[in-house]
Design an enzyme around this catalytic site. Structure first.
Site, PDB file in Angstrom:
ATOM      1  N   LYS A   1       0.843  -1.214   0.000  1.00  0.00           N
ATOM      2  CA  LYS A   1       0.000   0.000   0.000  1.00  0.00           C
ATOM      3  C   LYS A   1       0.868   1.250   0.000  1.00  0.00           C
ATOM      4  CE  LYS A   1      -1.622   1.695   4.092  1.00  0.00           C
ATOM      5  NZ  LYS A   1      -1.422   3.103   4.404  1.00  0.00           N
ATOM      6  N   ASN A   2       1.880   1.273   0.868  1.00  0.00           N
ATOM      7  CA  ASN A   2       2.647   2.513   1.027  1.00  0.00           C
ATOM      8  C   ASN A   2       3.628   2.757  -0.108  1.00  0.00           C
ATOM      9  OD1 ASN A   2       1.166   3.085   3.230  1.00  0.00           O
ATOM     10  ND2 ASN A   2       2.702   2.434   4.737  1.00  0.00           N
TER      11      ASN A   2
ATOM     12  N   ARG B   1      -8.503  -0.200   4.497  1.00  0.00           N
ATOM     13  CA  ARG B   1      -7.618   0.827   3.935  1.00  0.00           C
ATOM     14  C   ARG B   1      -6.274   0.234   3.539  1.00  0.00           C
ATOM     15  NH1 ARG B   1      -6.769   5.634   7.512  1.00  0.00           N
ATOM     16  NH2 ARG B   1      -5.387   5.917   5.744  1.00  0.00           N
TER      17      ARG B   1
ATOM     18  N   ARG C   1       0.226  14.665  13.279  1.00  0.00           N
ATOM     19  CA  ARG C   1       0.861  14.325  11.994  1.00  0.00           C
ATOM     20  C   ARG C   1       0.940  15.581  11.128  1.00  0.00           C
ATOM     21  NH1 ARG C   1      -1.388   8.612   9.794  1.00  0.00           N
ATOM     22  NH2 ARG C   1       0.596   8.576   8.692  1.00  0.00           N
TER      23      ARG C   1
ATOM     24  N   ASP D   1       4.479   0.238  11.816  1.00  0.00           N
ATOM     25  CA  ASP D   1       3.195  -0.339  11.388  1.00  0.00           C
ATOM     26  C   ASP D   1       3.040  -1.803  11.806  1.00  0.00           C
ATOM     27  OD1 ASP D   1       2.486   2.025  10.169  1.00  0.00           O
ATOM     28  OD2 ASP D   1       3.323   1.454   8.234  1.00  0.00           O
TER      29      ASP D   1
ATOM     30  N   CYS E   1      -4.962   7.796   9.720  1.00  0.00           N
ATOM     31  CA  CYS E   1      -5.105   7.202  11.049  1.00  0.00           C
ATOM     32  C   CYS E   1      -4.657   8.194  12.118  1.00  0.00           C
ATOM     33  CB  CYS E   1      -4.262   5.929  11.146  1.00  0.00           C
ATOM     34  SG  CYS E   1      -4.963   4.567  10.226  1.00  0.00           S
TER      35      CYS E   1
HETATM   36  N1  EPU Z   1       6.281  14.392  10.795  1.00  0.00           N
HETATM   37  C1  EPU Z   1       6.360  15.735  11.094  1.00  0.00           C
HETATM   38  N2  EPU Z   1       6.267  16.627  10.063  1.00  0.00           N
HETATM   39  C2  EPU Z   1       6.098  16.252   8.769  1.00  0.00           C
HETATM   40  C3  EPU Z   1       6.012  14.884   8.469  1.00  0.00           C
HETATM   41  C4  EPU Z   1       6.114  13.965   9.508  1.00  0.00           C
HETATM   42  O1  EPU Z   1       6.518  16.120  12.258  1.00  0.00           O
HETATM   43  O2  EPU Z   1       6.021  17.129   7.887  1.00  0.00           O
HETATM   44  C5  EPU Z   1       6.370  13.394  11.887  1.00  0.00           C
HETATM   45  C6  EPU Z   1       5.061  12.631  12.063  1.00  0.00           C
HETATM   46  O3  EPU Z   1       4.190  13.364  12.893  1.00  0.00           O
HETATM   47  C7  EPU Z   1       5.511  11.331  12.669  1.00  0.00           C
HETATM   48  C8  EPU Z   1       6.918  11.145  12.079  1.00  0.00           C
HETATM   49  O4  EPU Z   1       7.285  12.401  11.529  1.00  0.00           O
HETATM   50  O5  EPU Z   1       5.604  11.436  14.050  1.00  0.00           O
HETATM   51  C9  EPU Z   1       7.013  10.100  10.973  1.00  0.00           C
HETATM   52  O6  EPU Z   1       6.054  10.364   9.990  1.00  0.00           O
HETATM   53  P1  EPU Z   1       6.296  10.011   8.452  1.00  0.00           P
HETATM   54  O7  EPU Z   1       6.172  11.288   7.691  1.00  0.00           O
HETATM   55  O8  EPU Z   1       7.543   9.216   8.312  1.00  0.00           O
HETATM   56  O9  EPU Z   1       5.062   9.103   8.168  1.00  0.00           O
HETATM   57  P2  EPU Z   1       4.010   9.246   6.995  1.00  0.00           P
HETATM   58  O10 EPU Z   1       4.704   9.555   5.727  1.00  0.00           O
HETATM   59  O11 EPU Z   1       2.901  10.103   7.430  1.00  0.00           O
HETATM   60  C10 EPU Z   1       4.218   6.734   6.298  1.00  0.00           C
HETATM   61  C11 EPU Z   1       3.263   5.596   6.145  1.00  0.00           C
HETATM   62  C12 EPU Z   1       2.766   5.169   7.502  1.00  0.00           C
HETATM   63  C13 EPU Z   1       3.962   4.731   8.330  1.00  0.00           C
HETATM   64  C14 EPU Z   1       4.972   5.878   8.412  1.00  0.00           C
HETATM   65  C15 EPU Z   1       6.255   5.517   9.135  1.00  0.00           C
HETATM   66  C16 EPU Z   1       2.297   6.071   3.982  1.00  0.00           C
HETATM   67  C17 EPU Z   1       1.088   6.418   3.213  1.00  0.00           C
HETATM   68  N3  EPU Z   1       2.152   6.013   5.308  1.00  0.00           N
HETATM   69  O12 EPU Z   1       3.467   7.763   6.935  1.00  0.00           O
HETATM   70  O13 EPU Z   1       1.904   4.058   7.292  1.00  0.00           O
HETATM   71  O14 EPU Z   1       3.549   4.400   9.621  1.00  0.00           O
HETATM   72  O15 EPU Z   1       5.322   6.316   7.092  1.00  0.00           O
HETATM   73  O16 EPU Z   1       6.869   4.443   8.527  1.00  0.00           O
HETATM   74  O17 EPU Z   1       3.337   5.804   3.428  1.00  0.00           O
HETATM   75  C18 EPU Z   1       0.076   2.650   7.679  1.00  0.00           C
HETATM   76  O18 EPU Z   1       0.333   2.123   6.591  1.00  0.00           O
HETATM   77  O19 EPU Z   1      -0.767   2.177   8.477  1.00  0.00           O
HETATM   78  C19 EPU Z   1       0.779   3.878   8.051  1.00  0.00           C
HETATM   79  C20 EPU Z   1       0.401   4.671   9.029  1.00  0.00           C
END
Ligand code: EPU
Length: 443
Positions: A19-20, A396, A118, A304, A113
């Site tokens: 998915k990701n 999802r 975030r 995850d 989620c």
């Molecule tokens: N963060 C910030 N500012 C930003 C972006 C992120 O403070 O601009 C913080 C977030 O609040 C969090 C941390 O950085 O505490 C890590 O967030 P990251 O940006 O790495 O996560 P994401 O891109 O929002 C993706 C996956 C998530 C997975 C995380 C970590 C996708 C669509 N989602 O999320 O997947 O947990 O990376 O590996 O790629 C899931 O599949 O269930 C899921 C939540």
């Protein structure tokens, strides 16, 4: 979802694409002048929401069997519809491609989620360095770059997966060279780079913390098979481990699963590689405790996978401690674990599990996607019937988790579906989008 626990799971699973990986690649298709074929795309609600955003942006989309076909169409709108944007975090991936395509993008704050705060500040800071201007009106964001984006050097304050992907998508068509430091190294980041390179992008260093990108004026289309889903893999391994079962994973990348394999091995599972793309697990009748597990950015144990693995250790002989350094509220599933008879306690970012002799079926509710899958893994160990409410979260990220578990011998079904539908004997309907696509000629 309804599950009747107590069955030992056994069998073989062919993993679907991640998915990701699929979600950012769908957004990246907006950068391509030619058609894109995404092979074996899983039918997830996040994929459906992505298709709604792509169509709003003017793309033509069509399913051809399991493949998803995408091609540039009419000029779309720069305002993305609120419904799909609010439904998932991945709507943030549309910022950079929309800036390239339209010079402007308007959207509300992405949903997803609720795992704690975030923010999208790193995405926006990086895009600002590359020439984009942001304006907020309440929750409505307008981002514009009338003179286009240009290459820049940018250091991410933390290795955000999403921000690394946003900035890669911005950089591949920016003027000049971009250097991203402190980048995320997740396999899905590498996969997005592979897709973009297949479409003609110049990217070097994806998978390390420094990525160099030479912008290009145009990208072609590509036919691409995304990497398989390491979190679905972890879920299947956890489900087999939880029931004292045995399972073979096919089409997996064992390197991506190393920290998950290490924790299950600590629990007493025997895990073996079977050639380059298969892994087998044989679980003991009762797991030993997992000890201390810290989830973090790749190559650490994946955040995850933390709730789903924790679920497998609810009835282990010793204690387990799962700490998540990525999200503040990763363990929303703890209330459901307790309702099923688990001895789970959350202290800040830490989930503590004391050994429970047995679990008993109960009515529980999913709080988020991985937490919902974790409740399913817990329910597989429980005696009698469990009902997971809010199981839409699970859809999802898992095409059909009930069918997947049934293929391993579990008794699991979606409530409200006919027996025939639960058995997956649905007749394939003519493709909804295919005719709208007006005959896309695709690779
Ligand atoms: N963060 C910030 N500012 C930003 C972006 C992120 O403070 O601009 C913080 C977030 O609040 C969090 C941390 O950085 O505490 C890590 O967030 P990251 O940006 O790495 O996560 P994401 O891109 O929002 C993706 C996956 C998530 C997975 C995380 C970590 C996708 C669509 N989602 O999320 O997947 O947990 O990376 O590996 O790629 C899931 O599949 O269930 C899921 C939540």
């Amino acid at each position: 979802m309804k599950i009747w626990g107590g069955v030992r799971l056994e069998g073989e699973v062919w993993l679907p694409p991640a998915k990701n990986s699929v979600l950012p690649i769908l957004a990246a298709s907006l950068l391509c002048d030619g058609p894109v074929r995404l092979r074996q795309t899983p039918r997830l609600t996040d994929v459906e929401n992505s298709l709604a955003l792509l169509r709003a942006a003017g793309m033509r989309t069509a399913w051809e069997g399991e493949d998803l076909l995408l091609a540039p169409g009419r000029a779309g709108k720069s305002a993305l519809p609120d419904g799909p944007v609010r439904a998932m975090r991945s709507s943030v991936f549309y910022l950079a491609p929309m800036l390239h395509r339209m010079g402007e993008v308007r959207m509300t704050m992405p949903g997803g989620c609720r795992l704690g705060p975030r923010p999208i500040d790193i995405h926006l800071e990086g895009l600002a360095c590359m020439g984009a201007a942001a304006e907020w009106k309440g929750e409505q964001l307008t981002l514009s770059a009338p003179r286009g984006l240009y290459g820049a050097e940018f250091s991410l304050r933390l290795p955000s997966v999403g921000a690394t992907e946003t900035l890669m998508m911005a950089a591949v068509k920016a003027k000049g060279i971009t250097v991203l430091r402190g980048a995320a190294r997740e396999p899905e980041v590498v996969d997005l780079a592979r897709f973009l390179m297949a479409a003609g992008a110049h990217i070097c260093g994806a998978g390390t913390s420094t990525i160099w990108i030479q912008g290009r004026e145009r990208l072609s289309g590509a036919a691409f098979r995304p990497v398989t889903d390491r979190i679905v893999a972890a879920t299947v391994l956890a489900a087999a481990a939880a029931t004292g079962g045995s399972v073979t994973l096919r089409r997996c990348v064992p390197e991506h699963l190393e920290p998950v394999v290490e924790v299950l091995t600590r629990g007493g599972c025997r895990i073996r590689r079977e050639g380059p793309a298969a892994l087998t697990l044989a679980a003991p009748a009762r797991l030993a405790g997992a000890g201390w597990v810290t989830a973090g950015a790749y190559p650490a144990f994946p955040t995850d996978a933390a709730p789903v693995l924790a679920a497998a250790f609810l009835t282990a002989e010793g204690p387990s401690y799962f700490e998540d350094t990525v999200f503040e509220h990763r363990f929303g599933c703890a209330a459901g674990f307790s309702a099923l008879g688990g001895r789970a306690k959350v202290r800040g970012r830490l989930l503590e599990l004391a050994p429970a002799e047995r679990l008993q079926g109960a009515a529980v509710s999913a709080a988020d996607l991985r937490g919902g899958a974790a409740l399913a893994v817990a329910a597989l160990q429980a005696q009698g019937e469990s009902t997971i409410a809010q199981a839409g979260y699970i859809r999802r990220g898992y095409g059909d988790l009930a069918a997947l578990l049934r293929s391993l011998g579990a008794r699991a079904e979606w409530e409200g579906k006919t027996e025939r539908e639960n058995e997956g004997k649905r007749r394939t309907k003519p493709e909804k989008y295919f005719s709208e696509a007006g005959g896309i000629s695709l690779p």
